[in-house]
Scaffold this motif. Structure first.
Motif, PDB file in Angstrom:
ATOM      1  N   HIS A 178      -6.316  -0.469   1.371  1.00 19.87           N
ATOM      2  CA  HIS A 178      -5.347   0.291   2.141  1.00 19.87           C
ATOM      3  C   HIS A 178      -4.660   1.348   1.294  1.00 19.87           C
ATOM      4  CE1 HIS A 178      -4.837  -2.665   5.723  1.00 19.87           C
ATOM      5  NE2 HIS A 178      -6.091  -2.472   5.393  1.00 19.87           N
ATOM      6  N   THR A 179      -4.433   1.060   0.005  1.00 21.68           N
ATOM      7  CA  THR A 179      -3.838   2.077  -0.862  1.00 21.68           C
ATOM      8  C   THR A 179      -4.777   3.266  -0.986  1.00 21.68           C
ATOM      9  OG1 THR A 179      -2.881   0.272  -2.125  1.00 21.68           O
ATOM     10  CG2 THR A 179      -2.740   2.449  -3.090  1.00 21.68           C
TER      11      THR A 179
ATOM     12  N   GLY B 205      -5.197   9.143   0.365  1.00 21.80           N
ATOM     13  CA  GLY B 205      -5.787  10.307   1.003  1.00 21.80           C
ATOM     14  C   GLY B 205      -4.805  11.056   1.879  1.00 21.80           C
ATOM     15  N   TYR B 206      -3.858  10.331   2.482  1.00 19.62           N
ATOM     16  CA  TYR B 206      -2.869  10.986   3.337  1.00 19.62           C
ATOM     17  C   TYR B 206      -1.658  11.453   2.546  1.00 19.62           C
ATOM     18  CZ  TYR B 206      -5.348   9.290   7.428  1.00 19.62           C
ATOM     19  OH  TYR B 206      -6.290   9.044   8.372  1.00 19.62           O
ATOM     20  N   VAL B 207      -1.272  10.644   1.546  1.00 19.99           N
ATOM     21  CA  VAL B 207      -0.006  10.921   0.868  1.00 19.99           C
ATOM     22  C   VAL B 207      -0.105  12.096  -0.081  1.00 19.99           C
ATOM     23  CG1 VAL B 207       1.588   9.959  -0.818  1.00 19.99           C
ATOM     24  CG2 VAL B 207       0.841   8.584   1.080  1.00 19.99           C
ATOM     25  N   ILE B 208      -1.197  12.164  -0.828  1.00 21.34           N
ATOM     26  CA  ILE B 208      -1.297  13.208  -1.858  1.00 21.34           C
ATOM     27  C   ILE B 208      -1.183  14.620  -1.262  1.00 21.34           C
ATOM     28  CG2 ILE B 208      -2.828  14.245  -3.542  1.00 21.34           C
ATOM     29  CD1 ILE B 208      -2.650  11.854  -4.946  1.00 21.34           C
TER      30      ILE B 208
ATOM     31  N   LEU C 167       6.012   6.198   6.075  1.00 21.38           N
ATOM     32  CA  LEU C 167       5.790   5.789   7.454  1.00 21.38           C
ATOM     33  C   LEU C 167       4.331   5.930   7.848  1.00 21.38           C
ATOM     34  CD1 LEU C 167       8.974   7.246   9.102  1.00 21.38           C
ATOM     35  CD2 LEU C 167       8.342   4.856   8.913  1.00 21.38           C
ATOM     36  N   ILE C 168       3.717   7.034   7.424  1.00 19.87           N
ATOM     37  CA  ILE C 168       2.303   7.227   7.769  1.00 19.87           C
ATOM     38  C   ILE C 168       1.460   6.109   7.195  1.00 19.87           C
ATOM     39  CG2 ILE C 168       0.303   8.659   7.323  1.00 19.87           C
ATOM     40  CD1 ILE C 168       1.892  11.065   7.703  1.00 19.87           C
ATOM     41  N   VAL C 169       1.682   5.801   5.899  1.00 16.68           N
ATOM     42  CA  VAL C 169       0.849   4.763   5.280  1.00 16.68           C
ATOM     43  C   VAL C 169       1.119   3.410   5.926  1.00 16.68           C
ATOM     44  CG1 VAL C 169       0.247   3.604   3.149  1.00 16.68           C
ATOM     45  CG2 VAL C 169       0.793   6.009   3.117  1.00 16.68           C
ATOM     46  N   LEU C 170       2.379   3.136   6.275  1.00 12.59           N
ATOM     47  CA  LEU C 170       2.694   1.867   6.923  1.00 12.59           C
ATOM     48  C   LEU C 170       1.932   1.720   8.226  1.00 12.59           C
ATOM     49  CD1 LEU C 170       6.537   1.353   6.491  1.00 12.59           C
ATOM     50  CD2 LEU C 170       4.714  -0.054   5.605  1.00 12.59           C
ATOM     51  N   VAL C 171       1.981   2.780   9.032  1.00 12.60           N
ATOM     52  CA  VAL C 171       1.317   2.686  10.330  1.00 12.60           C
ATOM     53  C   VAL C 171      -0.189   2.570  10.157  1.00 12.60           C
ATOM     54  CG1 VAL C 171       0.914   3.861  12.490  1.00 12.60           C
ATOM     55  CG2 VAL C 171       3.148   3.941  11.482  1.00 12.60           C
ATOM     56  N   ILE C 172      -0.744   3.375   9.260  1.00 13.27           N
ATOM     57  CA  ILE C 172      -2.191   3.312   9.053  1.00 13.27           C
ATOM     58  C   ILE C 172      -2.605   1.938   8.574  1.00 13.27           C
ATOM     59  CG2 ILE C 172      -4.010   4.121   7.524  1.00 13.27           C
ATOM     60  CD1 ILE C 172      -3.073   6.851   7.900  1.00 13.27           C
ATOM     61  N   SER C 173      -1.827   1.376   7.660  1.00 15.09           N
ATOM     62  CA  SER C 173      -2.202   0.075   7.139  1.00 15.09           C
ATOM     63  C   SER C 173      -2.054  -1.012   8.192  1.00 15.09           C
ATOM     64  CB  SER C 173      -1.332  -0.238   5.917  1.00 15.09           C
ATOM     65  OG  SER C 173      -1.472  -1.583   5.572  1.00 15.09           O
ATOM     66  N   LEU C 174      -0.992  -0.954   8.994  1.00 17.47           N
ATOM     67  CA  LEU C 174      -0.802  -1.963  10.029  1.00 17.47           C
ATOM     68  C   LEU C 174      -1.911  -1.912  11.067  1.00 17.47           C
ATOM     69  CD1 LEU C 174       3.007  -1.926  10.828  1.00 17.47           C
ATOM     70  CD2 LEU C 174       1.690  -3.833   9.976  1.00 17.47           C
ATOM     71  N   ASP C 175      -2.397  -0.706  11.361  1.00 20.15           N
ATOM     72  CA  ASP C 175      -3.370  -0.574  12.434  1.00 20.15           C
ATOM     73  C   ASP C 175      -4.799  -0.567  11.955  1.00 20.15           C
ATOM     74  OD1 ASP C 175      -1.326   1.734  14.367  1.00 20.15           O
ATOM     75  OD2 ASP C 175      -1.322  -0.439  14.161  1.00 20.15           O
TER      76      ASP C 175
ATOM     77  N   ALA D 108       0.840  -1.197   0.000  1.00 23.29           N
ATOM     78  CA  ALA D 108       0.000   0.000   0.000  1.00 23.29           C
ATOM     79  C   ALA D 108       0.877   1.250   0.000  1.00 23.29           C
ATOM     80  CB  ALA D 108      -0.928  -0.017   1.211  1.00 23.29           C
ATOM     81  N   ALA D 109       1.942   1.221   0.809  1.00 22.71           N
ATOM     82  CA  ALA D 109       2.825   2.388   0.860  1.00 22.71           C
ATOM     83  C   ALA D 109       3.475   2.613  -0.500  1.00 22.71           C
ATOM     84  CB  ALA D 109       3.882   2.187   1.942  1.00 22.71           C
ATOM     85  N   PHE D 110       4.012   1.538  -1.078  1.00 21.49           N
ATOM     86  CA  PHE D 110       4.685   1.666  -2.366  1.00 21.49           C
ATOM     87  C   PHE D 110       3.750   2.208  -3.424  1.00 21.49           C
ATOM     88  CE2 PHE D 110       7.571   0.894  -5.685  1.00 21.49           C
ATOM     89  CZ  PHE D 110       6.893   0.278  -6.719  1.00 21.49           C
ATOM     90  N   LEU D 111       2.564   1.597  -3.529  1.00 23.59           N
ATOM     91  CA  LEU D 111       1.617   1.993  -4.563  1.00 23.59           C
ATOM     92  C   LEU D 111       1.172   3.440  -4.383  1.00 23.59           C
ATOM     93  CD1 LEU D 111      -0.682  -1.105  -5.003  1.00 23.59           C
ATOM     94  CD2 LEU D 111       0.771  -0.057  -6.706  1.00 23.59           C
ATOM     95  N   SER D 112       0.785   3.792  -3.148  1.00 25.14           N
ATOM     96  CA  SER D 112       0.235   5.136  -2.974  1.00 25.14           C
ATOM     97  C   SER D 112       1.306   6.190  -3.224  1.00 25.14           C
ATOM     98  CB  SER D 112      -0.415   5.301  -1.606  1.00 25.14           C
ATOM     99  OG  SER D 112       0.455   4.889  -0.611  1.00 25.14           O
TER     100      SER D 112
END
Lengths: 263, 358, 292
Positions: free
Chosen positions: A138-139, A144-147, A193-201, A76-80
């Motif tokens: 998750h992506t 929504g956070y990354v853009i 890091l944000i996407v990783l944490v969001i996806s893990l949780d 998800a992190a990579f793709l987004s």
């Protein structure tokens, strides 16, 4: 300047602040302490023991679930991030300026609406629900956070670097690889890091979009809580806590470094 | 010199670009279907509830036969049905589930007819299993075990329980039990239990007046209930959060050695049972391997092992009446036992349950 | 694309490469967010039998029971938001305006629970609220009560844990807003003879309203659709919007009714958000109204 200290009760404000910290950390502290509980009953303390952690270590199920969570999170992190960078760099001014608020909509709606919509879409088109659908969900969250982050950082960049690179004969692709990405690196790491944490949780989207064999860590904990927990759940929760904390620590240190760089 | 393209040409090129992305996405997203179709490994997927099949037994099976078994769990029969419906049985080979879920699966044509020659032990199964509502004659399912529902209670209130060994113990409880009852959270079970308590006949639930009466009984019961959960019932009794709980006999059997303060009773006027059976998924392409697994699991030693580990009542008569089987197992069948039959539609059950809980 | 030579075609496609590379995220957003939302709205108008436009699904959902459930969720969301404001404000004020050293570290500690999984947070509260849990053990040891209090499996538990889980959502924007506060205004106010309380009510508080507003909505919207907390902490005794929607889609397999109920809840939420937005702009000064 200490503004609260001139109030009539100068000790009230620090006390309230301390109270909030206690409120935030006591449950977590109790959870971690009881993960070292020797007894099987979750609420009765019997002595110190790390046996639940060894139990966790030897459980193939939990490794499988952890693997799933990590695969989904990193994908998800990579793709987004890839899609965000490509969008911000290659998009025309009009496309980026006017359309980037469309990405805010997924943050503004309750997650359950997102999850239900995705589930509906997948069942309608007979898309097999599993790891891939989870990554898709998750992506979507991650975008929504990354853009906004990447967009904001890109606006701050000095465009002269890009123009100079193109003037010196580099193709847009080369400009992207050798000029823009190094300049964007802190923002990229922060969003990763944000996407990783969001996806893990994340729980709600995983709840709706996971197949039988693909469970993520929060889903697994939920099922174990539902069906009666043993301290293995505590140990698992503590591990998840540590994982998230490390990631956040990395993120904060990056953030602080960036603030130092700006000064 | 560069050619200037008309806006319609640019539009078409861009549409093609979008379509190209959609195709890439589609290929990725539908690829698991292709992958599972191409990849005919010697492995099968077993879909079971948790705490029913010992993974160690499965490991032994894998070692002895070389067939890989992937165990997938479903938390409750509703999750099973929704997943089976969504994937139309794709991805699973053998299912072990309750009678009413099987009833739905058979109705949806998701399970295959049992091939008699593959299951020679069928004649050893207690013939009363064949008289049921979901699969009369046992054409689609192979019963593995049954459980009985009853009330588990703390020895603190043993006196009260002895005085009232009926369902009224939880619907109209003594003061000690107020706010300490754990009731089942399954709409069908709760509503049918209340119907049985009120009327004694399950079909009465089809009548609107009975429905209102049942909802009223359950709503009155709400103030005595601490938690609605069937899965956590054993855990809640262990930690003494609840003093009485509606529980399955297998759950009680599993915990009673460790927690001697928990007792179990089956109400005198009758109770409910659930039969868990194996069924072969219609869409499975590895039915031979699936039958192999089932034959392995029906061996007497495996049945004994499961019976002692998980506490349920096996379907093979010889195992049930074996000398080593605890006597209480045979007693459970002495009361009149009913199935949680689908006397009314799921939607109505759901509606009534929402009325109870809101 | 008639009339184009092969070379021109190649040029056309090469020119469109930037477009091709930039659209995946838009496609993703449209395909996986906007289209599903439209599908849900469309599904709510389709009859359960399969085809045909109908309002029957909405008719079935317009019962007192469902209205009650939506109201309960709204109430929980509002209570959570208000309590979060009350609890977060002192901490944010203290961090932003009262201390200078260790600010970053304390802020990190404050935000850390946000990054832990919801499941972990919920499970941690079991240990505090349970009959043999922390609170009851402490109260029993202090001889304040004789019997353990049933804190778990009640509305109180749901509210407490909701506040706990959503507090960081309020802290972050509020802290950011207070951090940006021009402290010279506070100095000036003190110099002009205002007491600390007057400075607070007349300057700090009004200027922090945008932060409060952002935090309020950041808490209100997600907590309305919360699923895990009510499911685990109300003992199954209370139904919230999240549990009903998941019941419709997963348990009862009634996507049409579920879609109608989802749409109705979203409309209720949007109305509530709109009302609160108007309330906020009512209470702020004209200068801030311009900023809003």
């Amino acid at each position: 300047m200490k503004y609260g200290s001139r109030a009539p009760l100068p000790w009230l404000l620090p006390l309230l602040a301390l109270g909030v910290y206690v409120f935030l950390y006591v449950p977590i502290a109790v959870l971690v302490i009881f993960s070292c509980n020797k007894s099987e009953l979750p609420f009765v303390w019997e002595g110190f023991s790390l046996k639940w952690y060894t139990h966790l270590w030897h459980s193939p199920e939990i490794w499988h679930v952890l693997c799933n969570s990590l695969i989904v999170a990193f994908s998800a992190a990579f793709l987004s991030i890839t899609m965000a960078v490509l969008y911000v760099f290659y998009g025309t001014r009009r496309m980026v300026q006017q359309l980037y608020i469309t990405f805010y909509a997924s943050l503004a709606t309750p997650e359950i609406v997102l999850a239900v919509g995705l589930l509906n879409l997948f069942t309608l088109f007979s898309i097999p629900i599993g790891l891939l659908t989870l990554i898709i969900g998750h992506t979507l969250l991650g975008l929504g956070y990354v853009i906004p982050i990447i967009h904001a950082r890109y606006q701050e960049l000095d465009k002269q670097y890009m123009e100079a690179s193109l003037d010196l004969g580099a193709s847009p692709g080369q400009t992207l690889r050798y000029v823009m990405i190094p300049l964007l690196k802190p923002a990229l790491l922060a969003s990763a890091l944000i996407v990783l944490v969001i996806s893990l949780d994340d729980f709600i989207i995983s709840f709706f979009c996971s197949g039988g064999a693909t469970q993520t860590l929060p889903m697994y904990i939920f099922v174990m809580i539902r069906s009666g927990a043993s301290p293995v759940v505590n140990a698992l929760s503590t591990v998840l806590l540590l994982l998230s904390s490390v990631l956040v620590l990395l993120f904060s240190s990056l953030h602080i470094k960036k603030m130092d760089l700006l000064r | 010199m560069k050619y200037r393209f008309s806006s319609s040409q640019i539009f078409m090129a861009r549409t093609l670009a979008v379509l190209l992305w959609l195709m890439i996405l589609g290929a990725i997203v539908w690829s698991p279907l292709v992958v599972s179709w191409l990849w005919q490994r010697k492995s099968i997927t077993l879909f079971v509830p948790p705490l029913v099949i010992d993974p160690l037994v499965i490991k032994q099976f894998e070692e002895e036969t070389g067939i890989r078994v992937h165990i997938a769990y479903f938390e409750n029969p509703i999750a099973l049905l929704s997943k089976m419906n969504a994937s139309q049985g794709r991805g699973y080979d053998v299912v072990l589930t309750e009678d009413h879920a099987l009833h739905a699966l058979i109705g949806a044509h998701l399970v295959d007819e049992v091939q008699a020659e593959q299951v020679p032990f069928m004649k050893k199964i207690d013939p009363t299993f064949g008289q049921n509502y979901y699969d009369p004659g046992l054409h689609y399912s192979i019963p593995y075990y049954s459980i009985v529902y009853g009330i588990a209670y703390h020895t603190k209130i043993a006196a009260e329980a002895a005085a009232d060994p009926h369902w009224s113990f939880i619907f109209n409880p003594p003061p000690l039990l107020h706010h300490r009852i754990c009731m089942t959270d399954d709409p069908r079970e709760a509503l049918l239990l209340a119907t049985f308590y009120a009327k004694g006949v399950l079909e009465d639930l089809r009548d609107v007046h009975t429905q209102q009466e049942v909802v009223h009984i359950l709503r009155t019961q709400k103030k005595y209930v601490d938690v609605y959960s069937l899965e956590r019932a054993d855990n809640l009794m262990q930690t003494e959060s609840c003093l009485a709980a509606v529980m399955a006999s297998s759950d009680y059997w599993r915990i009673k050695a460790k927690y001697p303060f928990i007792e179990f009773m089956v109400p005198e006027e009758g109770s409910f049972k659930a039969v868990y059976s194996f069924a072969i998924v219609q869409r499975s392409e590895k039915k031979e391997l699936a039958y192999h697994l089932i034959r392995y699991l029906f061996q007497a030693k495996v049945l004994h092992h499961h019976m002692h580990k998980f506490g349920y009542l096996p379907s093979i008569t010889s195992v049930l009446t074996h000398a080593k089987t605890p006597p209480s197992f045979r007693e459970y069948g002495s009361r009149p036992l009913f199935f949680f039959e689908p006397v009314v539609s799921d939607r109505l059950l759901n509606d009534l349950w929402i009325q109870v809980l809101s | 694309m008639t009339g184009l030579s092969k070379r021109n075609l190649k040029q056309l496609f090469r020119e469109q490469i930037p477009f091709f590379l930039s659209i995946p995220s838009l496609i993703w957003q449209i395909l996986f967010f906007y289209i599903p939302t439209i599908l849900i709205i469309g599904l709510s108008f389709v009859a359960m039998t399969g085809y045909g436009f109908t309002l029957y699904n909405y008719w079935l959902c317009c019962t007192v029971t469902y209205a009650f459930i939506i109201a309960r969720s709204l109430l929980a969301a509002f209570i959570t938001s208000f309590c979060c404001v009350l609890i977060a404000y002192p901490v944010c004020y203290y961090l932003a305006l009262s201390i200078e050293r260790a600010k970053n570290f304390l802020l990190f500690l404050l935000i850390l629970p946000f990054w832990t999984s919801v499941m972990v947070q919920i499970y941690a509260w079991f240990f505090v609220l349970e009959r043999h849990g922390l609170i009851n053990t402490i109260l029993l040891r202090l001889h304040l009560i004789t019997q353990p209090v049933a804190l778990l499996n009640s509305s109180i538990a749901v509210y407490i844990v909701m506040i706990y889980c959503y507090l960081p959502f309020m802290i972050m924007p509020l802290y950011a807003q207070l951090e940006k506060l021009d402290t010279r205004l506070l100095d000036a106010s003190a110099d002009l003879g205002a007491t600390a309380w007057q400075t607070f009510t007349r300057i700090t508080l009004p200027l922090s309203v945008p932060g409060i507003r952002t935090g309020f909505f950041l808490v209100l919207v997600p907590s309305f659709g919360e699923l895990a907390i009510p499911a685990l902490l109300s003992g199954g005794k209370q139904l919230f919007v999240g549990s009903v929607i998941s019941q419709f889609f997963i348990s009862a397999r009634e996507p049409h009714l579920g879609a109608a109920f989802t749409v109705m809840s979203c409309i209720a939420l949007a109305a509530a958000v709109g009302l609160m937005y108007m309330a906020f702009s009512w209470f702020s000064t004209p200068a801030e109204r311009n900023a809003l």
